[in-house]
Enzyme design. Structure first.
Site, short mmCIF file in Angstrom:
data_model
loop_
_atom_site.label_atom_id
_atom_site.label_comp_id
_atom_site.label_asym_id
_atom_site.label_seq_id
_atom_site.Cartn_x
_atom_site.Cartn_y
_atom_site.Cartn_z
N HIS A 52 -9.75 -9.18 0.58
CA HIS A 52 -10.48 -9.87 -0.48
C HIS A 52 -10.11 -9.27 -1.84
CE1 HIS A 52 -12.95 -10.80 3.04
NE2 HIS A 52 -13.33 -11.87 2.37
N ASP A 71 10.81 7.41 -4.61
CA ASP A 71 11.77 6.70 -5.44
C ASP A 71 12.29 7.59 -6.57
OD1 ASP A 71 13.21 4.34 -6.48
OD2 ASP A 71 11.75 4.48 -8.12
#
Length: 151
Positions: free
Chosen positions: A77, A126
């Protein structure tokens, strides 16, 4: 045996209707670790990686990820998040990430806390991948979830 709430009677995916649930203050905390080479830890301490301040950028990425969880996980949600904390700390073997997400709503924020931790860790990966080929992300865990009635 308990039934899965996200699967309808026909076996298809189902977004749970939380409309009749009473809004509560909901909070969740998550955790994760990325193991790094000692030299990578030094580079982070010295703020010497080419991509910038690893810990600060990872914390911002985690905050952004918590806010976008329902865009990433199909049956989550959309929540009115009131607070996201993401803390990245250097430890002897790498970086540990702790997250805390809070909202006032009808469903919990576990997925948001876990997503924040995951994306913070992936951001570190990363940013360090050019100098560390042996990084390992592990122990992404929900540490705690609470709900409190509104006063």
């Amino acid at each position: 045996m308990e039934e899965f709430s996200h699967i309808g009677k026909d076996g298809k995916a189902n977004m749970v209707d939380v409309g009749n649930k009473t809004p509560q203050i909901r909070e969740a905390k998550a955790y994760g670790i990325i193991k790094l080479e000692p030299r990578t830890i030094e580079l982070i301490q010295e703020n010497a990686l080419k991509k910038g301040d690893v810990l600060t950028i990872a914390e911002i990425a985690g905050i952004q990820a918590a806010k976008r969880t329902s865009d990433l996980i199909p049956l989550c949600h959309t929540l009115q998040i009131t607070k996201v904390d993401v803390k990245c700390d250097l430890i002897k073997t790498g970086v540990q990430v702790n997250t805390r997400v809070k909202c006032i709503g009808q469903t919990g924020v576990e997925m948001e806390a876990l997503t924040a931790a995951s994306i913070a860790l992936l951001t570190i990966y990363d940013m360090c991948k050019a100098v560390d080929k042996s990084m390992t992300i592990s122990n992404i865990t929900l540490k705690e979830k609470t709900k409190t009635d509104l006063k």
